[in-house]
Design an enzyme around this catalytic site. Structure first.
Site, PDB file in Angstrom:
ATOM      1  N   ARG A   1       0.825  -1.215   0.000  1.00  0.00           N
ATOM      2  CA  ARG A   1       0.000   0.000   0.000  1.00  0.00           C
ATOM      3  C   ARG A   1       0.862   1.269   0.000  1.00  0.00           C
ATOM      4  O   ARG A   1       0.412   2.317  -0.474  1.00  0.00           O
ATOM      5  CB  ARG A   1      -0.942  -0.001   1.220  1.00  0.00           C
ATOM      6  CG  ARG A   1      -2.149  -0.902   1.007  1.00  0.00           C
ATOM      7  CD  ARG A   1      -3.047  -0.925   2.222  1.00  0.00           C
ATOM      8  NE  ARG A   1      -4.365  -1.462   1.884  1.00  0.00           N
ATOM      9  CZ  ARG A   1      -5.349  -1.630   2.752  1.00  0.00           C
ATOM     10  NH1 ARG A   1      -5.177  -1.309   4.024  1.00  0.00           N
ATOM     11  NH2 ARG A   1      -6.509  -2.111   2.371  1.00  0.00           N
TER      12      ARG A   1
ATOM     13  N   GLY B   1      -6.904  -9.076   1.029  1.00  0.00           N
ATOM     14  CA  GLY B   1      -5.542  -9.402   1.447  1.00  0.00           C
ATOM     15  C   GLY B   1      -5.167 -10.864   1.297  1.00  0.00           C
ATOM     16  O   GLY B   1      -4.046 -11.177   0.878  1.00  0.00           O
TER      17      GLY B   1
ATOM     18  N   LYS C   1     -17.383 -16.001   5.486  1.00  0.00           N
ATOM     19  CA  LYS C   1     -18.806 -15.704   5.656  1.00  0.00           C
ATOM     20  C   LYS C   1     -19.535 -15.415   4.357  1.00  0.00           C
ATOM     21  O   LYS C   1     -19.114 -14.561   3.582  1.00  0.00           O
ATOM     22  CB  LYS C   1     -18.943 -14.476   6.552  1.00  0.00           C
ATOM     23  CG  LYS C   1     -18.510 -14.699   7.979  1.00  0.00           C
ATOM     24  CD  LYS C   1     -18.927 -13.483   8.707  1.00  0.00           C
ATOM     25  CE  LYS C   1     -18.428 -13.371  10.102  1.00  0.00           C
ATOM     26  NZ  LYS C   1     -18.494 -11.955  10.496  1.00  0.00           N
TER      27      LYS C   1
ATOM     28  N   GLY D   1     -12.227  -4.494   1.730  1.00  0.00           N
ATOM     29  CA  GLY D   1     -13.617  -4.054   1.897  1.00  0.00           C
ATOM     30  C   GLY D   1     -14.043  -3.105   0.782  1.00  0.00           C
ATOM     31  O   GLY D   1     -15.173  -3.191   0.278  1.00  0.00           O
TER      32      GLY D   1
END
Ligand code: 3PG
Ligand code: MG
Length: 442
Positions: A67, A399, A244, A422
């Site tokens: 990043r 990630g 999930k 996200g």
């Protein structure tokens, strides 16, 4: 297991052009945003929001500087053109309190090595001392503000602020103190683009009238992700994994009428499989989402999108490093838990990936950090790399999938590895990034 229906070409095409336009608009990229290349920064104080939320080990060593490296083009462009740079970012979730372990000092050090010049780090992101340091910056100087989230005001949500005047005031005051230091606002924090943190959303609001532009990293991310959704070459395959299903419902819903296939691995697959009447043993399952999962399968069948789920599984009795494991085909016995897709599934998935022309991948196929339960993820990573070699456009977000391709050293073969986890998911959901939306248009 495959659910397949014949595709009505006309229906799909009509559907697609409609939703892709919607997607471009909602992502805020229909109107081209002004970039840092469009403005004069010479002699100006430039406040730039980065996402330096990098992974750290227990000794606060940076374990991936991706990043930071990907923010360099914007940083260098500003410094080389005689701007004075005030960088700001969050790191982790310190909950509004100073936490030495989440200091941005290691980032300042790494950035200084990469830039071959000093990067000053402040003790606090606001306050008189910081303001004085900002004022003293000369053209070409670079300063990094200490972790924004050491102040609770940074993460006050606008929704909460709307219902509470004190919160509104606190968020605005904090943003004003940041904004005060600069003449120009640059946003290059793609990984945080889905947040309405004060530095992302309130600061540019406060700086209305001054230039407020995006950096080259955000420009590139929006282009890759936007092009993928608006004009994908077919077959278009989405690979989804992770724990999930509840995290991925929006993505599946938005992609159903755009992709030809959805490949589902990771623990999220077991919510679908249980719903379909399979025995899943002790595998993770979100019982509250079984109905939704089944509904998604119906929707997929309706639009002719093929959904692939694991047909065999690597299973363990006890989840620990070095646990003995076996392969379960179809049903999983009670007392056993799936930790990776099985070899037949991996082979099947790979064959459905290698002929793709557009690929988006988010989430691992198993407990990737615990070899040998990384086998399935590895097979998928290699298939994505091979497809890209054959001319596919591949995009990876999140990630875990990114570290899988890094571990296999095939990252160079991927068209685009997003810095957003996200954020890239929310983009794929077709959600609007209001922090980018309010910035200047060309
Ligand atoms: C991330 O890594 O997801 C971004 O830096 C945003 O961080 P957050 O999820 O803590 O807001
Ligand atoms: Mg996050």
């Amino acid at each position: 297991m495959t659910t397949k229906l014949h595709k009505s070409e006309t229906k799909t095409n009509v559907h697609q052009s409609g939703s892709s336009i919607k997607n471009l608009v909602t992502a805020g990229i229909k109107m081209a945003k002004k970039t840092v290349a469009d403005i004069d920064v010479k002699g100006k104080k430039v406040l730039m929001r980065c996402d330096f939320n990098v992974p750290l080990d227990e000794n606060s060593n940076i374990t991936s500087d991706d990043r930071i490296v990907k923010a360099l083009p914007t940083i260098k462009s500003i410094l080389d053109r005689g701007g004075s740079l005030i960088l700001m970012s969050h790191l982790g979730r310190p909950k509004g309190r100073k936490d030495e372990k989440l200091s941005l000092a290691p980032v300042a050090k790494r950035l200084s090595e990469l830039l071959l010049k000093e990067v000053i780090i402040t003790d606090d992101c606001i306050g008189d001392e910081t303001k004085a340091k900002a004022q003293a910056l000369k053209p070409g100087d670079c300063m990094l503000l200490e972790n924004l989230r050491f102040h609770k005001e940074e993460t006050i949500k606008d929704k909460a602020a709307k219902e509470d005047a004190q919160l509104r005031q606190a968020k605005d005051d904090f943003a004003k103190q940041l904004a005060e230091m600069a003449d120009i606002y640059v946003d290059d924090a793609f990984g945080t683009a889905h947040r309405d943190n004060a530095s992302m959303y309130t600061v540019p609001q406060v700086m209305e009238g001054k230039p407020r532009v995006i950096g080259f990293l955000i420009e590139k991310e929006l282009k890759y992700l936007g092009d993928m959704l608006s004009a994908p070459e077919k077959p278009f395959v989405a690979i989804l994994g992770g724990a999930k299903v509840s995290d991925k419902i929006g993505v599946i819903e938005n992609l159903l009428d755009k992709v030809d296939r959805i490949i589902i691995g990771g623990a999220m697959a077991y919510t679908f499989l249980k719903g379909m009447g399979k025995s899943i043993g002790n595998s993770l399952c979100e019982n509250d989402f079984i109905d939704k999962a089944l509904q998604l399968l119906d929707q997929a069948a309706e639009v002719g999108c093929e959904v692939m789920l694991p047909v065999d599984h690597r299973v363990v009795r006890e989840l620990k490093q070095g646990a003995s494991h076996r392969i379960a085909v179809g049903d999983i016995d009670s007392g056993w838990q799936a930790v990776d897709i099985g070899p037949s599934t991996a082979k099947k998935f790979a064959s459905k990936i290698t002929d793709a022309k557009t690929i988006v991948w988010n989430g691992p196929m198993g407990i990737f950090e615990m070899p040998p339960f990384d086998e399935g993820t590895k097979t998928v990573a290699l298939a994505v790399a091979e497809a890209t070699d054959n001319g596919a456009r591949s995009i990876i977000g999140g990630g875990d999938s990114a570290s899988a391709v890094e571990k296999l050293d095939v990252q160079e073969k991927i068209s685009h590895i997003s810095t957003g986890g996200g954020a890239s998911l929310e983009f794929l959901e077709g959600k609007k990034f209001k922090a980018i939306d309010i910035l200047d248009e060309k």
